[in-house]
Design a protein around this motif. Structure first.
Motif, mmCIF file in Angstrom:
data_model
loop_
_atom_site.group_PDB
_atom_site.id
_atom_site.type_symbol
_atom_site.label_atom_id
_atom_site.label_comp_id
_atom_site.label_asym_id
_atom_site.label_seq_id
_atom_site.Cartn_x
_atom_site.Cartn_y
_atom_site.Cartn_z
ATOM 1 N N LYS A 188 0.831 -1.203 0.000
ATOM 2 C CA LYS A 188 0.000 0.000 0.000
ATOM 3 C C LYS A 188 0.870 1.259 0.000
ATOM 4 C CE LYS A 188 -3.179 1.342 3.247
ATOM 5 N NZ LYS A 188 -4.400 1.069 4.021
ATOM 6 N N LEU A 189 1.952 1.227 0.762
ATOM 7 C CA LEU A 189 2.860 2.375 0.767
ATOM 8 C C LEU A 189 3.365 2.645 -0.643
ATOM 9 C CD1 LEU A 189 4.958 1.708 4.001
ATOM 10 C CD2 LEU A 189 2.847 3.022 3.721
ATOM 11 N N CYS A 190 3.642 1.550 -1.309
ATOM 12 C CA CYS A 190 4.131 1.625 -2.668
ATOM 13 C C CYS A 190 3.109 2.306 -3.575
ATOM 14 C CB CYS A 190 4.407 0.202 -3.118
ATOM 15 S SG CYS A 190 5.284 0.076 -4.613
ATOM 16 N N ARG A 191 1.883 1.863 -3.496
ATOM 17 C CA ARG A 191 0.836 2.473 -4.315
ATOM 18 C C ARG A 191 0.641 3.940 -3.950
ATOM 19 N NH1 ARG A 191 -0.242 2.298 -8.590
ATOM 20 N NH2 ARG A 191 -2.386 2.980 -8.379
ATOM 21 N N LEU A 192 0.747 4.229 -2.667
ATOM 22 C CA LEU A 192 0.627 5.617 -2.214
ATOM 23 C C LEU A 192 1.662 6.479 -2.916
ATOM 24 C CD1 LEU A 192 0.089 5.674 1.674
ATOM 25 C CD2 LEU A 192 -1.325 6.747 -0.090
#
Lengths: 174, 174
Positions: A29-33
Motif C-alpha cells: 500500500k505504501l508503494c501504491r501511495l
DNA sequence: ATTATTTATTTCATCAGTGAAATATGCACC
DNA sequence: GGTGCATATTTCACTGATGAAATAAATAAT
C-alpha cells in the motif's frame, strides 16, 4: 476523482485484497501511495511546462545543463544522467537547439563528441520557468515542518538505497 | 547510472542551481527525490508485468476489479478510479476480455452500461502475480521500521491532501 | 412519441518514448 | 595506413497513452 478520494478508495480496496491474499505486505500500500502521489506531482509539472511547448524530458535535460558547472555536457553523459536512450537524446537536442536554448558543437580534443551548451536564452528560460513552479510547490509542501522535510528526505533516500541494491541483484542469479 | 548516484548528482546540481535561483525552495529537491524514486519503482513494477504481456494500466484495472466487493464495475466507474479516458478504458477492456480475465455484459436495469466482471481465471492471475511482486517489495522497504512506515504514510497523505487542494484551486481564478 | 441525455464504442490523428540496426565520423592502437 | 572501437545520428517499427469527433444504443424527460 480527487487524489484524496482515490486514496480512500485504495484503503478500502486494499482491505478486500488482503482478505484474498493475506501474504500481501502492508508495504504494497505504501508503494501504491507513493506512485499515486508521484503521478499527480508529475502531471502538475507537465501542466506547467505545456504552455511553453516543452515536454518533461526536454526541460529536465535543459535543467541538467543549467546545473552543470560550465553549462555544457555531451549526449552520452546526459543519457546516463537522465536514463534516456541515445536516440531520444538526439531528438531532445534537436528540439532544444531549434529553439535556441542550447547550441551544439564538437569537443576540440575529441571531435566525435558533441557538446551541448546551454545558451543565454536557455538560462533565462530556466530562470523564468522555475519560479512559475514555486506556487504549486509551496502549496504541495504546505504544512511541512522542518522535521517532516528531514523525515521525507531520509525515507526517500532509504528507498533509493534499497532500489539501487535491487538493480544490482537483478544481474540474473543462477 | 544507479538511483543512488543520480541522487548524488541531484544534490550537487541543486546546489549550483540555488546559486543562480536563490528563491528556489528546498522543497523542489524533495519533489525531485520523490519523482526519481517513483519512476524507478514504476519501472520495477512494469518489469514484473512484462513477462505476462500485461501493461500497467491493464493490470491496475484488473486489480481494481479484483478489489471490488462483487468483482465487477463499469467502464465509466473505472475511468474515474484510474483517471483514464473512456477511449483507453475500451481498449483495456478489449485486452482483458480477449485474454479471458474479464467478461463484458450489460447491466440489466440499465442496458447502456457495460459491466466488466473479473473471471475465475482473472482472480487466479492476480493471486499468482501479486506474490511475484513481493520479493522486490520487501527489498524496497527493507530496514523500514514500523515508525518509518507510519511516517511515510502520514507524509504521503499530507502531500495528497495538498495536491487535492491544488486541483480544486486550479479552477482558474479571475 | 419525440427529443435530449447518458454510456460506450469506433475512428482518427497525435505525442512521447523505446529499441534495434545501419551509417558516418573520428579516435586509438600498432 | 589499416583495423577496431567509440560517439552520435538516422531510419524504422513499435508501444502506450491522449483527446476530439462521430456513431450507436438505451434511457429519461416532457
Amino acid at each position: 476523482m480527487s487524489l484524496i478520494n482515490r486514496i480512500k478508495h485504495l484503503d478500502e480496496g486494499f482491505e478486500r485484497i488482503r482478505k484474498a491474499v493475506p501474504e500481501l505486505p502492508e508495504d504494497a500500500k505504501l508503494c501504491r501511495l507513493l506512485l499515486l502521489v508521484g503521478e499527480r506531482l508529475q502531471a502538475e509539472f507537465e501542466s506547467k511546462l505545456r504552455p511553453y511547448k516543452l515536454n518533461d524530458s526536454e526541460f529536465r535535460t535543459l535543467v541538467m545543463l543549467f546545473s552543470q558547472p560550465d553549462g555544457s555536457s555531451t549526449p552520452g553523459e546526459l543519457c546516463e544522467f537522465t536514463s534516456q536512450g541515445a536516440t531520444n537524446m538526439t531528438r531532445i537536442a534537436n528540439a532544444l537547439a531549434k529553439r535556441g536554448l542550447i547550441t551544439r558543437g564538437h569537443n576540440i580534443t575529441d571531435r566525435r563528441q558533441v557538446v551541448m551548451q546551454i545558451t543565454a536564452a536557455g538560462r533565462r528560460f530556466v530562470q523564468k520557468m522555475l519560479p512559475g513552479m514555486m506556487p504549486s510547490l509551496r502549496l504541495t509542501f504546505a504544512e511541512f515542518t522542518q522535521s517532516d522535510r528531514n523525515q521525507f528526505s531520509k525515507l526517500m533516500r532509504k528507498l533509493a538505497k534499497n532500489l539501487t541494491q535491487l538493480e544490482h541483484e537483478a544481474g540474473d542469479p543462477p
